[in-house]
Design a protein around this motif. Structure first.
Motif, mmCIF file in Angstrom:
data_model
loop_
_atom_site.group_PDB
_atom_site.id
_atom_site.type_symbol
_atom_site.label_atom_id
_atom_site.label_comp_id
_atom_site.label_asym_id
_atom_site.label_seq_id
_atom_site.Cartn_x
_atom_site.Cartn_y
_atom_site.Cartn_z
ATOM 1 N N SER A 162 42.407 57.696 -28.967
ATOM 2 C CA SER A 162 41.833 56.473 -29.487
ATOM 3 C C SER A 162 41.338 56.440 -30.825
ATOM 4 C CB SER A 162 41.086 55.993 -28.008
ATOM 5 O OG SER A 162 40.841 54.436 -28.478
ATOM 6 N N ARG A 163 40.579 57.477 -31.201
ATOM 7 C CA ARG A 163 39.952 57.469 -32.364
ATOM 8 C C ARG A 163 40.795 57.476 -33.565
ATOM 9 N NH1 ARG A 163 39.591 62.721 -30.534
ATOM 10 N NH2 ARG A 163 40.249 64.244 -31.796
ATOM 11 N N GLU A 164 42.252 57.632 -33.210
ATOM 12 C CA GLU A 164 42.924 57.639 -34.511
ATOM 13 C C GLU A 164 43.560 56.382 -34.662
ATOM 14 O OE1 GLU A 164 43.054 60.022 -36.600
ATOM 15 O OE2 GLU A 164 41.659 61.391 -35.455
ATOM 16 N N MET A 165 43.292 55.481 -33.840
ATOM 17 C CA MET A 165 44.078 54.022 -33.950
ATOM 18 C C MET A 165 43.367 53.153 -34.585
ATOM 19 S SD MET A 165 44.761 54.351 -30.003
ATOM 20 C CE MET A 165 44.787 52.630 -29.371
ATOM 21 N N LYS A 166 43.399 53.385 -36.215
ATOM 22 C CA LYS A 166 42.389 52.901 -36.962
ATOM 23 C C LYS A 166 42.726 51.491 -37.462
ATOM 24 C CE LYS A 166 40.356 57.261 -38.213
ATOM 25 N NZ LYS A 166 40.722 58.398 -38.837
ATOM 26 N N ARG A 167 44.018 51.138 -37.511
ATOM 27 C CA ARG A 167 44.367 49.733 -38.052
ATOM 28 C C ARG A 167 45.303 48.945 -37.079
ATOM 29 N NH1 ARG A 167 46.019 48.748 -43.012
ATOM 30 N NH2 ARG A 167 45.192 46.967 -42.282
ATOM 31 N N VAL A 168 45.291 47.754 -37.204
ATOM 32 C CA VAL A 168 46.482 47.006 -36.388
ATOM 33 C C VAL A 168 47.544 46.996 -37.004
ATOM 34 C CG1 VAL A 168 46.691 44.565 -35.579
ATOM 35 C CG2 VAL A 168 44.426 45.309 -35.761
ATOM 36 N N CYS A 214 34.228 48.324 -22.237
ATOM 37 C CA CYS A 214 34.404 49.754 -21.796
ATOM 38 C C CYS A 214 33.750 50.821 -22.144
ATOM 39 C CB CYS A 214 36.032 49.821 -22.445
ATOM 40 S SG CYS A 214 37.143 48.627 -21.960
ATOM 41 N N SER A 215 33.036 50.640 -23.269
ATOM 42 C CA SER A 215 32.234 51.513 -23.768
ATOM 43 C C SER A 215 32.651 52.949 -23.662
ATOM 44 C CB SER A 215 30.716 51.294 -22.928
ATOM 45 O OG SER A 215 29.844 52.034 -23.321
ATOM 46 N N MET A 216 31.851 53.872 -23.101
ATOM 47 C CA MET A 216 31.975 55.170 -23.026
ATOM 48 C C MET A 216 32.919 55.556 -21.729
ATOM 49 S SD MET A 216 28.914 57.257 -24.991
ATOM 50 C CE MET A 216 27.624 56.538 -24.514
ATOM 51 N N CYS A 217 33.816 54.766 -21.592
ATOM 52 C CA CYS A 217 34.873 55.279 -20.357
ATOM 53 C C CYS A 217 35.697 55.857 -21.190
ATOM 54 C CB CYS A 217 35.183 53.986 -19.774
ATOM 55 S SG CYS A 217 37.039 54.185 -18.977
ATOM 56 N N PHE A 218 35.944 55.630 -22.460
ATOM 57 C CA PHE A 218 36.816 56.230 -23.478
ATOM 58 C C PHE A 218 36.173 56.474 -24.735
ATOM 59 C CE2 PHE A 218 39.009 53.354 -26.251
ATOM 60 C CZ PHE A 218 38.347 52.132 -26.040
ATOM 61 N N TYR A 219 36.581 57.476 -25.365
ATOM 62 C CA TYR A 219 36.252 57.749 -26.719
ATOM 63 C C TYR A 219 37.041 57.228 -27.968
ATOM 64 C CZ TYR A 219 34.701 60.026 -30.860
ATOM 65 O OH TYR A 219 34.143 60.719 -32.285
ATOM 66 N N ALA A 220 36.608 56.316 -28.897
ATOM 67 C CA ALA A 220 37.438 55.590 -29.623
ATOM 68 C C ALA A 220 36.835 56.015 -31.237
ATOM 69 C CB ALA A 220 37.353 54.361 -29.551
ATOM 70 N N GLY A 221 36.046 57.449 -31.248
ATOM 71 C CA GLY A 221 35.779 57.681 -32.303
ATOM 72 C C GLY A 221 34.363 56.989 -32.890
ATOM 73 N N GLY A 222 33.948 56.314 -31.989
ATOM 74 C CA GLY A 222 32.555 55.646 -32.327
ATOM 75 C C GLY A 222 31.464 56.500 -31.503
ATOM 76 N N GLU A 223 30.926 56.078 -30.408
ATOM 77 C CA GLU A 223 30.068 56.438 -29.588
ATOM 78 C C GLU A 223 30.698 57.318 -28.472
ATOM 79 O OE1 GLU A 223 26.421 54.678 -27.295
ATOM 80 O OE2 GLU A 223 27.763 53.169 -27.608
ATOM 81 N N GLY A 224 30.159 58.635 -28.149
ATOM 82 C CA GLY A 224 30.788 59.318 -27.235
ATOM 83 C C GLY A 224 29.856 60.332 -26.983
ATOM 84 N N PHE A 225 29.999 61.152 -25.793
ATOM 85 C CA PHE A 225 29.028 61.927 -25.402
ATOM 86 C C PHE A 225 29.224 63.332 -26.139
ATOM 87 C CE2 PHE A 225 29.593 59.234 -21.667
ATOM 88 C CZ PHE A 225 28.142 59.068 -21.469
ATOM 89 N N ASN A 226 28.382 64.477 -26.111
ATOM 90 C CA ASN A 226 28.607 65.483 -27.099
ATOM 91 C C ASN A 226 29.663 66.461 -26.398
ATOM 92 O OD1 ASN A 226 26.530 64.562 -28.538
ATOM 93 N ND2 ASN A 226 24.989 65.561 -27.191
#
Ligand code: SF4
Lengths: 214, 472
Positions: A27-33, B412-424
């Motif tokens: 998910s972290r790599e989905m950076k743009r629409v 959804c928060s930390m149910c999934f990691y999207a590059g922002g907040e996450g666990f270590n």
């Protein structure tokens, strides 16, 4: 939609079960629409050391980073490929990376449809058949390429082993001709509107939000 | 003439939504409701824009902000997810442009898509519903035919109010017997998936039935149906009963007045006929099911809380053996370790699986008068702004806070990691969510799925804990 007729290419074995769409594209790599330019982030957690996507950080161990599999365009995978999140970004990333076909004993249902929608061919074969294909490919992947013929729904290996696969006829036609499914459905507009009119009588309560047309 | 065979609940909804039958055996299905969120809905709307098409009936389309939006107090469009602001702003702009009902950041109806769709009665029995999100099956609990799709499929539904499907096979899972005290729908679902594998429901619409289902409250049913996709099912569905009808009554988007009467009459027909045939039938005796928790990196890698981490030799299948070895390595576990010996660094209560008011009450009941173990990071994220408000009204937020939990805004928060907040990386997290995949909650994070009761009890002791052991 991108057509798929025949394809010859290098096949890379990634024979893990339950490869989820988070693994295919985190998910972290989905950076743009945007549906473009995601190939660099494909399998980010596995392809890059510490999962950090940047030049020079490729993990030499990971199959797609090995010179033998350079320019791979076919993936051989374990069952339940593409399970998990519905994100179509996963297929956009595979496509952008150059993957044209994926062979697996089974696919996550949403992922399967996403592949079809984007001209990436999902091929279902038995685990044993996939293992046999991998055995044939691995000694020299660049040389031992696979040929896929969608018209005849068949994969041929360098040793002329042929494997037939099943695909719904309409999906096959859609891919062979690059048809746009929305256009196909819009041709049925009259049927759809007729259905809605009848349904407004039968299930009026479900249409309460719909503005009344006169 | 022989009597036609009986119909399943699924057949009935399917038939009533069939617009046209394709030559290839596919069905064009009318879609009643479309729900979008900023992560994938934005792509569906922008795809529609770039092809010059429009949303055919915006009155039946709803959208929320849940995936990317921050859950820290005082949130705004600025979010820790890289590129997140663009997703939020593009979604808002396109939703407004298309005349779609949007539950924006400040809206009292904002929350996780599937939680909102149920609590606002956007999903209704006998309706079809799609969302570009795999956990849309949650709404099968209401008696809707609800399934997750990709962004392109969603675009198709927006433009045409229909989608083309091949009819899935049908499976019925009958839950017999009686659940032990404190054992919940989450344990039931993990038990099902671990027994019949993560692909056990592949290609099937699964009806959940039996006395245990009738006993479950409406929110617990949502938890069970939520996990149907982790069973690889096309969807999960439960026949609507009086509990559902009472639940929906007077909710904002439920039919009102005469329409309510007509609707409930129709809904009462939504039962599987006694002589209906399923392609597959499973029966589970629930009496012996214990609180269940995952040890590995697939929801099928789950065991009773009283059990130990399994051995790779517990299966003959080479592919499963490899998967177990990979999971043991990623989770840093050895076969034979008791599950309750595992220390945790974090505890998370939230997600479309277990973040409703009843979940928060169960957790609060355990946390009341207790504190979380030192060094544990514990977070509670209500499933919707409405859940949050109701919880605060009965003082649950105080219980969570006093125990040492963070109390968040909904999402959804930390149910999934999207590059922002996450666990270590390396952290072991006990979590009420639905996916324990590698890196799901942060790179290198080790997630153990469990019920809110198990999460709360584990947060208190600092180890994965059988909540029955700490109850008075
Ligand atoms: S809470 Fe988790 S599983 Fe549910 S919709 Fe959000 S990200 Fe997906």
């Amino acid at each position: 939609m991108q057509k798929f007729l025949t394809h010859q290419g290098i096949a890379a074995p990634l024979l893990r079960v339950n490869i989820d769409t988070d693994a295919i594209l985190p998910s972290r790599e989905m950076k743009r629409v945007s549906r473009e330019g995601l190939g660099g982030s494909l399998f980010a957690g596995w392809r890059y050391l510490q999962g950090v996507v940047k030049a020079g950080n490729l993990d030499p161990e990971f199959v797609l980073n090995q010179p033998a599999y350079a320019d791979a365009s076919i993936l051989l995978t374990g069952q339940n490929m593409g399970c998990g999140s519905s994100r179509e970004f996963a297929v956009w990333a595979l496509k952008d990376f150059g993957i044209r076909a994926i062979v697996s004993p089974s696919f996550g249902a949403i992922f399967y449809t996403n592949c079809i929608r984007n001209g990436v061919l999902p091929i279902i074969l038995d685990e044993k058949q996939i293992a046999d294909i991998a055995t044939e490919v691995v000694p020299n992947p660049q040389l031992n390429q696979l040929s896929i013929d969608l018209q005849h729904s068949q994969i041929t290996t360098p040793n002329q082993q042929r494997y037939s696969f099943r695909i719904e006829a309409s999906y096959q036609q859609m891919l062979l001709n690059g048809l746009d499914p929305i256009d196909l459905t819009l041709q049925l507009q009259t049927d759809i509107d007729e259905f809605i009119r009848a349904d407004q009588v039968k299930r009026s309560w479900a249409h309460a939000n719909r503005p009344i047309n006169d | 003439m022989p009597k036609p065979p009986g119909l399943t609940l699924f057949d009935k909804i399917w038939n009533d939504h069939t617009v046209e039958r394709g030559e290839d055996g596919s069905y064009l299905i009318y879609i009643d409701r479309i729900f979008l969120h900023e992560r994938t809905g934005s792509l569906a709307l922008s795809g529609l824009e770039s092809s010059g098409r429009t949303t055919k009936n915006p009155a039946n389309v709803f959208c929320t902000m849940d995936h990317i939006v921050d859950t820290k107090p005082g949130r705004s469009d600025n979010t820790t997810t890289p590129g997140g602001k663009e997703f939020i702003q593009v979604t808002r702009q396109l939703a407004n442009q298309h005349g779609i009902t949007l539950f924006d950041l400040e809206d009292p109806m904002q929350g996780i898509s599937h939680v909102v769709a149920a609590e606002q009665a956007i999903a209704l029995p006998g309706c079809t519903m799609i969302c570009p999100d795999s956990h849309t099956c949650t709404l099968g609990a209401i008696g809707a035919l609800a399934t997750g799709v990709g962004s392109s499929e969603c675009e198709h539904a927006l433009a045409t109010e229909t989608l083309r499907f091949f009819k899935p096979k049908q499976m019925r899972v009958q839950f017999k017997g009686k659940l032990s005290p404190g054992v919940t729908a989450k344990d039931l679902a993990l038990h099902l998936i671990s027994t019949f594998s993560a692909t056990g429901g592949s290609g099937c619409a699964v009806e959940f039935a039996g006395p245990v289902i009738s006993e479950l409250d409406v929110e617990a049913r949502q938890t069970l149906c939520n996990l149907a996709v982790e069973f690889s099912a096309f969807t999960g569905i439960i026949a609507p009963d009086d509990k559902i009808i009472n639940y929906l009554k007077n909710k904002p988007f439920a039919p009102k007045g005469q329409a309510w009467q007509t609707a409930t009459k129709y809904w009462s027909t939504l039962q599987t006929d006694v002589d209906a045939k399923f392609d597959h039938e499973i029966e589970i005796d629930c009496t012996e099911i214990a609180p269940t928790v995952t040890w590995g990196t697939s929801p099928e890698q789950a065991v009773s809380i009283e059990a130990v981490v399994p051995h790779p030799d517990s299966t003959d299948l080479a592919s499963k053996k490899n998967a177990i070895n990979r999971a043991l390595n990623y989770m840093n576990l050895s076969p034979g370790m008791p599950i309750t010996d595992l220390p945790i660094q974090a505890a998370f209560i939230g997600s479309c699986t277990n973040s409703r008011l009843s979940d928060l009450r169960i957790a609060a009941n355990i946390l009341k008068g207790r504190s979380i173990a030192p060094g544990v990071k514990a977070i509670c994220v209500p499933g919707s702004t409405q859940v949050k408000a109701l919880a605060e009204k009965e003082g649950l937020d105080q219980i969570f806070r006093q125990a040492g939990f963070e109390w968040r805004e909904s999402g959804c928060s930390m149910c999934f990691y999207a590059g922002g907040e996450g666990f270590n990386s390396g952290d072991r997290v006990i979590t009420s969510t639905n996916r324990n995949f590698e890196g799901r909650q942060g790179p290198g994070t080790r997630s153990h799925l469990a019920s809110p009761a198990t999460v709360a009890a584990s947060a208190v002791t600092g180890y994965i804990t059988d909540f029955r052991a700490i109850q008075d």
